[in-house]
Design an enzyme around this catalytic site. Structure first.
Site, PDB file in Angstrom:
ATOM      1  N   LEU A 250       0.806  -1.224   0.000  1.00 42.29           N
ATOM      2  CA  LEU A 250       0.000   0.000   0.000  1.00 42.29           C
ATOM      3  C   LEU A 250       0.839   1.275   0.000  1.00 42.29           C
ATOM      4  O   LEU A 250       0.300   2.368  -0.136  1.00 42.29           O
ATOM      5  CB  LEU A 250      -0.932   0.005   1.226  1.00 42.29           C
ATOM      6  CG  LEU A 250      -1.897  -1.178   1.331  1.00 42.29           C
ATOM      7  CD1 LEU A 250      -2.712  -1.089   2.616  1.00 42.29           C
ATOM      8  CD2 LEU A 250      -2.829  -1.240   0.125  1.00 42.29           C
ATOM      9  N   LYS A 251       2.142   1.141   0.193  1.00 45.40           N
ATOM     10  CA  LYS A 251       3.053   2.295   0.199  1.00 45.40           C
ATOM     11  C   LYS A 251       2.482   3.431   1.062  1.00 45.40           C
ATOM     12  O   LYS A 251       2.341   4.569   0.629  1.00 45.40           O
ATOM     13  CB  LYS A 251       3.312   2.789  -1.229  1.00 45.40           C
ATOM     14  CG  LYS A 251       3.931   1.726  -2.132  1.00 45.40           C
ATOM     15  CD  LYS A 251       4.115   2.230  -3.541  1.00 45.40           C
ATOM     16  CE  LYS A 251       4.731   1.170  -4.443  1.00 45.40           C
ATOM     17  NZ  LYS A 251       3.813   0.029  -4.685  1.00 45.40           N
TER      18      LYS A 251
END
Length: 224
Positions: free
Chosen positions: A53-54
């Site tokens: 998901l950074k």
């Protein structure tokens, strides 16, 4: 070296079929936000579930998301190293529950884009960002295999998780790419392979070829 297959942006039926057929050959699967509603398909899977998901947000939001994906069975996730110090302090409590991986320099960025964003040469950028996450229990860093030497010189204990991996294909959507075999030779701990396998005419056969290319190096090393 372990192999993770990226199932990002694939229709559920296709992703499920790929997961079932490739599970005996790989060490894990990666998904992004587009697949969160289908994480139940991994309920009995024993390999790595890498939810990528950074995360780049407020500390409370990031920690809330981490708790959510832990409930979904995630074993690895990505956090932007551009977050503030409070976010990293908040994340420390999860460092034994999930492999926290720092993301600094995407493999889709060119060298020019890296400098425009970080305003630092590569080694200085890696040193500053790695020092920030090393103090709070991060397990590893996401990087191009070509960055491994720089990263290892700064912190040899971080896992090197390398996307931008292609095999007999240039259709990766990435700029800084390498093959699984070269990534292994450069010292990657994990490689993340997407379209080269998932869009191959015969994904299982392609994955078997990749495994053979990696095994050949290990056999050669033992002989020498």
């Amino acid at each position: 070296m372990k192999v993770i297959i990226a199932l990002d942006n694939i229709k559920f039926d296709d992703a499920f079929h790929l997961m079932v057929s490739l599970a005996p050959l790989v060490d894990g699967f990666k998904i992004n936000h587009s697949f969160l509603e289908h994480t139940n398909m991994f309920q009995t899977y024993e390999g790595e579930l890498f939810i990528d998901l950074k995360l780049f947000d407020t500390p409370n939001t990031i920690c809330s998301v981490i708790e959510n994906i832990l409930e979904r069975g995630a074993t690895m996730t990505t956090i932007s190293t551009f977050n503030n110090s409070e976010a990293f302090k908040c994340l420390h409590q999860y460092s034994e529950d999930i492999k926290l991986l720092g993301v600094t320099y995407l493999t889709s960025w060119s060298d020019k884009e890296q400098f425009e964003i970080s305003r630092e040469v590569n080694h200085n950028m890696w040193q500053r960002h790695i020092n920030r996450i090393s103090k709070v229990g991060f397990a590893g860093i996401v990087c191009s295999a070509h960055d491994i030497r720089d990263i290892t010189s700064i912190n040899p204990y971080l896992l090197r998780v390398c996307p931008g991996i292609t095999f007999k294909s240039s259709n990766s959507g990435q700029v800084r790419t390498t093959s699984p075999k070269v990534a292994q030779e450069l010292g990657a701990d994990y490689v993340v392979i997407g379209r080269s396998v998932t869009q191959a005419h015969h994904p299982v056969e392609t994955m078997e070829q990749i495994k053979k290319s990696l095994a050949f190096r290990l056999v050669s090393e033992k002989v020498n």
